[in-house]
Every structure is written in structure tokens, then in C-alpha cells.
Design a protein around this motif. Structure first.
Motif, PDB file in Angstrom:
ATOM      1  N   LEU A   9       0.829  -1.202   0.000  1.00  0.00           N
ATOM      2  CA  LEU A   9       0.000   0.000   0.000  1.00  0.00           C
ATOM      3  C   LEU A   9       0.865   1.253   0.000  1.00  0.00           C
ATOM      4  N   PHE A  11      -3.705  -0.552  -6.935  1.00  0.00           N
ATOM      5  CA  PHE A  11      -4.233   0.115  -5.753  1.00  0.00           C
ATOM      6  C   PHE A  11      -5.662  -0.337  -5.468  1.00  0.00           C
ATOM      7  N   LEU A  54      -5.485  -3.673  -3.818  1.00  0.00           N
ATOM      8  CA  LEU A  54      -5.047  -3.555  -2.429  1.00  0.00           C
ATOM      9  C   LEU A  54      -6.166  -2.988  -1.550  1.00  0.00           C
ATOM     10  N   GLN A  55      -6.910  -2.041  -2.082  1.00  0.00           N
ATOM     11  CA  GLN A  55      -8.041  -1.478  -1.351  1.00  0.00           C
ATOM     12  C   GLN A  55      -9.048  -2.562  -1.006  1.00  0.00           C
TER      13      GLN A  55
END
Length: 206
Positions: A52, A123, A126-127
Motif C-alpha cells: 500500500l 491500488f 489492495l483497497q
């Protein structure tokens, strides 16, 4: 003489069983199993942190203070020698996890100013993993709380309390209310309205 010993041993086993010894053993193991799951889910979150940070850093390299806060909070979590049977140790664990939650919230808030970051596939993945992990943490933590409550109730109930005292079983600490709120709040990952990545500079007066 040997027969008498065997009979006495059998009698002792029956008495202990009737006084909840087996039930205490089962509940104690249940608490340990649930605690292992709590640690497993917190570790899953900690494992997400480096990716992150690196992903956000690729779009917002100047946000060094936030990156440092997240990295330091993750380090503190990793350095804690946790003993779930010790109230002070558990309190330190909760505090460290709360600090990491707060740092992650600030990291995700930074991303609001970078539309290109929010559109990044890595991203977004990962979120989604972070959201899922926070949900798993909540479930694991609640199950642990329930297991501790059942165990503590069992060893405080007569005649189980006599057996527990005989074998040194003590009530187990659980997550406290004040820290429960801090670590049960998932980091903000709402990517709704966002500010422009690079606001236009104000026109200079002539």
C-alpha cells in the motif's frame, strides 16, 4: 494395593469430569484457537502495508510524513511480544493496532487527492484486500471475545470454580471497550468525490 490405586484414580477422573475439568480444557483450547485467528487476520493486514505504501508513494512521493507514520506503526505492531493472558500485554497490543488503523486511515485519505492513484488497478486490488481484511479482523475479534466470555463464565461457576482454582486456571482478559472502538473502525477507503490532483495555481496580480 494396586487395585485400590486404580479405583482411586478412576474416582478422581469421574470427580474432575463432574466438576467441569474437561469443559474447562475445551474452552481454554477454544480461546487459544480464536486468538490464533485474531493474530492471523492482523498479520494479513500488516502484510498489506508495504505494498500500500509503495503504491501510494508512486503517485504522492512528497507525502513522506504519512508514509513514515504507517511504517512506524506497522513496526511497533510487529515488535510487540503479545501474551493474550496478560492484561497489560493485551492492552499494548490493542494500542499498537489502533495506531496502525489510524495511520492507514491517513494514508487512504491522502489518496483522495490523486485520481490517477485511485484508478490504478494495483491500488484498487489492495483497497479491496484491505476492506476484506478489516471485515475478517472484526469477525475474528468478536469470536475471540465470545470465547473468552464463555471460558470466564465457566471457570467462575460452581463447582467449576473449585476445579479451576485447583489447577490454576485464571480469568482471561479481553478487548476493552475504549480500545475496541479504535481498532474496530476500518480505515476509510471511500473513493467518492475527490479533489483534483494538481489544483490550478492562482492567477498572479499585475
Amino acid at each position: 494395593m494396586k487395585t485400590v490405586r486404580i479405583l482411586l484414580l478412576m474416582l478422581l477422573v469421574v470427580m474432575l469430569s463432574g466438576c467441569g475439568y474437561n469443559a474447562i480444557q475445551q474452552q481454554d483450547e477454544a480461546v487459544k484457537a480464536q486468538w490464533s485467528e485474531v493474530l492471523n487476520q492482523y498479520q494479513r493486514r500488516a502484510d498489506l502495508v508495504p505494498n500500500l505504501v509503495n503504491t501510494v508513494k508512486g503517485y504522492a512521493a512528497h507525502e513522506e510524513k504519512v508514509f513514515t507514520e504507517v511504517t512506524d506503526a506497522r513496526s511497533r505492531v510487529g515488535n510487540i511480544q503479545i501474551n493474550a493472558d496478560d492484561p497489560d500485554s493485551l492492552a499494548k497490543f490493542q494500542a499498537a493496532q489502533g495506531q496502525l488503523t489510524g495511520a492507514l486511515s491517513r494514508l487512504m485519505a491522502v489518496s483522495e487527492n490523486y485520481p490517477n492513484l485511485k484508478a490504478d488497478g494495483l491500488f484498487q486490488n489492495l483497497q479491496a484486500q484491505l476492506e476484506g481484511t478489516e471485515n475478517r479482523i472484526t469477525v475474528a475479534r468478536n469470536r475471540y471475545i465470545q470465547a473468552v466470555q464463555q471460558y470466564n463464565t465457566l471457570i467462575r461457576t460452581f463447582p467449576n470454580n473449585l476445579t479451576a482454582k485447583m489447577f490454576g486456571y485464571q480469568p482471561k482478559p479481553s478487548f476493552t471497550v475504549e480500545n475496541e472502538k479504535a481498532i474496530s473502525t476500518a480505515p476509510t477507503v471511500d473513493f467518492g468525490n475527490s479533489a483534483p490532483a494538481n489544483p490550478a495555481p492562482a492567477a498572479s496580480a499585475h
